[in-house]
Design a protein around this motif. Structure first.
Motif, PDB file in Angstrom:
ATOM      1  N   ALA A 200      -7.273  41.588  11.012  1.00 20.40           N
ATOM      2  CA  ALA A 200      -8.306  41.069  11.906  1.00 20.40           C
ATOM      3  C   ALA A 200      -8.306  39.546  11.925  1.00 20.40           C
ATOM      4  N   MET A 201      -8.173  38.948  10.759  1.00 19.78           N
ATOM      5  CA  MET A 201      -8.180  37.487  10.694  1.00 19.78           C
ATOM      6  C   MET A 201      -6.950  36.919  11.396  1.00 19.78           C
ATOM      7  N   GLY A 202      -5.827  37.610  11.251  1.00 20.45           N
ATOM      8  CA  GLY A 202      -4.629  37.164  11.956  1.00 20.45           C
ATOM      9  C   GLY A 202      -4.784  37.255  13.455  1.00 20.45           C
ATOM     10  N   GLY A 203      -5.426  38.315  13.923  1.00 20.53           N
ATOM     11  CA  GLY A 203      -5.640  38.468  15.362  1.00 20.53           C
ATOM     12  C   GLY A 203      -6.516  37.374  15.936  1.00 20.53           C
ATOM     13  N   PHE A 204      -7.615  37.078  15.264  1.00 23.15           N
ATOM     14  CA  PHE A 204      -8.498  36.012  15.744  1.00 23.15           C
ATOM     15  C   PHE A 204      -7.840  34.642  15.612  1.00 23.15           C
ATOM     16  N   THR A 205      -7.012  34.476  14.586  1.00 24.04           N
ATOM     17  CA  THR A 205      -6.317  33.198  14.404  1.00 24.04           C
ATOM     18  C   THR A 205      -5.313  32.965  15.524  1.00 24.04           C
ATOM     19  N   SER A 206      -4.573  34.012  15.895  1.00 23.16           N
ATOM     20  CA  SER A 206      -3.546  33.859  16.923  1.00 23.16           C
ATOM     21  C   SER A 206      -4.138  33.525  18.285  1.00 23.16           C
ATOM     22  N   MET A 207      -5.416  33.873  18.491  1.00 23.05           N
ATOM     23  CA  MET A 207      -6.058  33.513  19.752  1.00 23.05           C
ATOM     24  C   MET A 207      -6.880  32.224  19.631  1.00 23.05           C
ATOM     25  N   SER A 208      -6.641  31.503  18.535  1.00 22.40           N
ATOM     26  CA  SER A 208      -7.273  30.187  18.298  1.00 22.40           C
ATOM     27  C   SER A 208      -8.793  30.264  18.282  1.00 22.40           C
ATOM     28  N   ALA A 209      -9.332  31.350  17.733  1.00 13.67           N
ATOM     29  CA  ALA A 209     -10.780  31.525  17.703  1.00 13.67           C
ATOM     30  C   ALA A 209     -11.406  31.058  16.400  1.00 13.67           C
ATOM     31  N   LEU A 210     -10.666  31.156  15.290  1.00  9.22           N
ATOM     32  CA  LEU A 210     -11.224  30.847  13.976  1.00  9.22           C
ATOM     33  C   LEU A 210     -10.940  29.413  13.551  1.00  9.22           C
ATOM     34  N   THR A 211     -11.854  28.847  12.776  1.00 11.63           N
ATOM     35  CA  THR A 211     -11.629  27.514  12.224  1.00 11.63           C
ATOM     36  C   THR A 211     -10.593  27.581  11.107  1.00 11.63           C
ATOM     37  N   ASP A 212      -9.765  26.558  11.028  1.00 14.75           N
ATOM     38  CA  ASP A 212      -8.807  26.463   9.936  1.00 14.75           C
ATOM     39  C   ASP A 212      -9.249  25.408   8.923  1.00 14.75           C
ATOM     40  N   ALA A 213     -10.542  25.067   8.939  1.00 16.53           N
ATOM     41  CA  ALA A 213     -11.078  24.086   8.002  1.00 16.53           C
ATOM     42  C   ALA A 213     -10.934  24.581   6.565  1.00 16.53           C
ATOM     43  N   SER A 214     -10.831  23.663   5.639  1.00 19.49           N
ATOM     44  CA  SER A 214     -10.728  24.012   4.226  1.00 19.49           C
ATOM     45  C   SER A 214     -12.012  23.692   3.469  1.00 19.49           C
ATOM     46  N   ASP A 215     -12.889  22.932   4.083  1.00 20.92           N
ATOM     47  CA  ASP A 215     -14.158  22.552   3.461  1.00 20.92           C
ATOM     48  C   ASP A 215     -15.267  23.455   4.002  1.00 20.92           C
ATOM     49  N   PRO A 216     -15.854  24.314   3.173  1.00 16.71           N
ATOM     50  CA  PRO A 216     -16.910  25.217   3.660  1.00 16.71           C
ATOM     51  C   PRO A 216     -18.057  24.505   4.353  1.00 16.71           C
ATOM     52  N   SER A 217     -18.381  23.299   3.904  1.00 20.96           N
ATOM     53  CA  SER A 217     -19.502  22.573   4.500  1.00 20.96           C
ATOM     54  C   SER A 217     -19.167  22.014   5.877  1.00 20.96           C
ATOM     55  N   ARG A 218     -17.878  22.017   6.246  1.00 21.40           N
ATOM     56  CA  ARG A 218     -17.460  21.517   7.558  1.00 21.40           C
ATOM     57  C   ARG A 218     -16.771  22.612   8.372  1.00 21.40           C
ATOM     58  N   ALA A 219     -17.011  23.859   8.011  1.00 18.65           N
ATOM     59  CA  ALA A 219     -16.333  24.959   8.697  1.00 18.65           C
ATOM     60  C   ALA A 219     -17.092  25.422   9.928  1.00 18.65           C
ATOM     61  N   SER A 220     -18.364  25.723   9.766  1.00 16.71           N
ATOM     62  CA  SER A 220     -19.164  26.203  10.898  1.00 16.71           C
ATOM     63  C   SER A 220     -19.996  25.048  11.437  1.00 16.71           C
ATOM     64  N   ILE A 221     -19.428  24.318  12.365  1.00 17.32           N
ATOM     65  CA  ILE A 221     -20.087  23.131  12.941  1.00 17.32           C
ATOM     66  C   ILE A 221     -19.994  23.227  14.468  1.00 17.32           C
ATOM     67  N   PRO A 222     -20.675  24.201  15.073  1.00 15.58           N
ATOM     68  CA  PRO A 222     -20.480  24.497  16.500  1.00 15.58           C
ATOM     69  C   PRO A 222     -20.829  23.370  17.450  1.00 15.58           C
ATOM     70  N   PHE A 223     -21.677  22.418  17.030  1.00 21.93           N
ATOM     71  CA  PHE A 223     -22.086  21.356  17.945  1.00 21.93           C
ATOM     72  C   PHE A 223     -21.484  20.005  17.559  1.00 21.93           C
ATOM     73  N   ASP A 224     -20.467  20.041  16.732  1.00 22.11           N
ATOM     74  CA  ASP A 224     -19.801  18.830  16.258  1.00 22.11           C
ATOM     75  C   ASP A 224     -18.501  18.620  17.031  1.00 22.11           C
ATOM     76  N   LYS A 225     -18.160  17.373  17.287  1.00 22.57           N
ATOM     77  CA  LYS A 225     -16.929  17.088  18.015  1.00 22.57           C
ATOM     78  C   LYS A 225     -15.688  17.506  17.227  1.00 22.57           C
ATOM     79  N   GLU A 226     -15.807  17.720  15.918  1.00 22.14           N
ATOM     80  CA  GLU A 226     -14.681  18.129  15.094  1.00 22.14           C
ATOM     81  C   GLU A 226     -14.601  19.649  14.922  1.00 22.14           C
ATOM     82  N   ARG A 227     -15.418  20.374  15.647  1.00 17.83           N
ATOM     83  CA  ARG A 227     -15.398  21.831  15.529  1.00 17.83           C
ATOM     84  C   ARG A 227     -14.003  22.366  15.898  1.00 17.83           C
ATOM     85  N   SER A 228     -13.628  23.458  15.234  1.00 25.73           N
ATOM     86  CA  SER A 228     -12.298  24.023  15.493  1.00 25.73           C
ATOM     87  C   SER A 228     -12.318  25.530  15.638  1.00 25.73           C
TER      88      SER A 228
END
Length: 358
Positions: A200-228
């Motif tokens: 499942a994680m691979g599927g969402f990753t291949s469609m560029s849906a999931l963040t690839d952040a490594s810092d949990p505090s900067r992972a879910s930042i939906p209104f930030d310009k650095e969101r991924s």
């Protein structure tokens, strides 16, 4: 025409990355605990995404016996656990109820993903005729609802709306209308998901849906310009809904006046950046008692929050009293996850918009 009946919430249950009960989850959220952390459910070292919002230290045997646990996928275990809390919280005495008038409406987007992946691996190595006879009952999405109905002997409607990220909200809406329109007196409603698996994680990753952040505090930042992208979460939330006249317990509960059942169709309105279309949906469900409208966002990073907000205010022409953006996936955590009063639809990694009018 039959008068529409009042519907109330009398019980709540939750299993989330912040806790295994409603109170644990709420206290952790208030304390600013982040539910996002490195993946531990499998070895993610070979994959791009390393963070998720897992339910930690979950012990289903507190509610289920060991045989039941072996025969249920993780998403069903979550649903059963949350349902047990909701039933206890409601104070409902099933011996005094007509169980033919009590139903279940619990959603899951994909059902037993872990079981699906494990069984494919077994089939490849041992032959597909050797997969478990419980493979099908464990993966199909409606088995969480079915298991709840069996456990409590509920003989009313038992169903599972499968509408992706809107599933849980749609389930509550369907259950609400089932009671409001006279088809049941009580409904168990909610959603459950457990999709933190390599596939499942691979599927969402291949469609560029999931963040690839490594810092949990900067992972879910939906209104930030650095969101991924969004963070995959898991868990369950279950409500016990009752017809108002039959109300047994109101402490901690509240009226459920309305829900906009728009599923994923809102994507079209938002994609065209036309808040007036969304406002039309809100007006459609606006009544004398007010309404709460839950809408799904989308992942178009060019959407501009303030523009959407201005269009909403224009379209609602003064009816809008509160606009709240928050995460509807079950990965609660961090301050970025719930932003009261944020003027936004966001980029969709938030996956949610709650509008209250009235």
């Amino acid at each position: 025409m039959m008068e529409k009946r009042r519907v109330v919430i009398t019980g709540m249950g939750a299993v989330t990355p912040l806790g295994h009960t409603v109170s644990e989850t709420w206290e952790a959220a208030r304390a600013g605990v982040c539910g996002v952390a490195p993946i531990t459910l499998y070895d993610a070292s070979s994959q791009k995404v390393s963070l998720a919002a897992e339910v930690k230290n979950f012990d289903p045997t507190k509610v289920l016996d060991k045989k039941e646990v072996r025969r249920m996928d993780r998403f069903s275990q979550f649903a059963m656990y949350a349902a047990a809390e909701a039933m206890a919280d409601s104070g409902l005495d099933l011996e005094r109820e007509d169980t033919a008038r009590i139903g279940v409406c619990v959603s899951s987007g994909v059902g037993g993903m872990q079981t699906f992946q494990n069984s494919c691996e077994v089939g490849e190595s041992r032959g597909f005729d050797k997969v478990s006879p419980f493979f099908i009952p464990m993966i199909i999405a409606n088995l969480a609802a079915g298991r709840i109905a069996i456990r409590y002997g509920l003989h009313g409607m038992c169903t599972c709306p499968v509408t992706a990220c809107a599933g849980g909200s749609n389930a509550v809406g369907d259950a609400f209308r089932h009671i409001r329109d006279g088809y049941a007196e009580v409904m168990v409603a909610g959603g459950a998901e457990a999709s933190i698996t390599p596939l499942a994680m691979g599927g969402f990753t291949s469609m560029s849906a999931l963040t690839d952040a490594s810092d949990p505090s900067r992972a879910s930042i939906p209104f930030d310009k650095e969101r991924s992208g969004f963070v995959m979460g898991e868990g369950a939330g279950v409500l016990l809904l009752e017809e108002g006249v039959e109300l047994h317990l109101v402490d901690g509960g509240g009226d459920l006046h309305g829900l906009a059942d728009v599923g994923q169709n809102l994507r079209v309105a938002v994609a065209h950046a036309d808040g007036l279309q969304l406002a039309g949906l809100v007006r459609l469900f606006h009544g004398s008692v007010g309404a709460d409208v839950v809408a799904h966002g989308l992942m178009d990073q060019i959407q501009i929050d303030i523009v959407q907000s201005q269009l909403l205010h224009r379209g609602l022409n003064g009816l809008l009293s509160a606009l709240i953006a928050g995460v509807l996936h079950p990965q609660l955590g961090g301050d970025e996850q719930f932003l009261p009063g944020h003027a936004a639809l966001g980029d969709g990694t938030a996956h949610g918009l709650l509008v209250h009018i009235g």
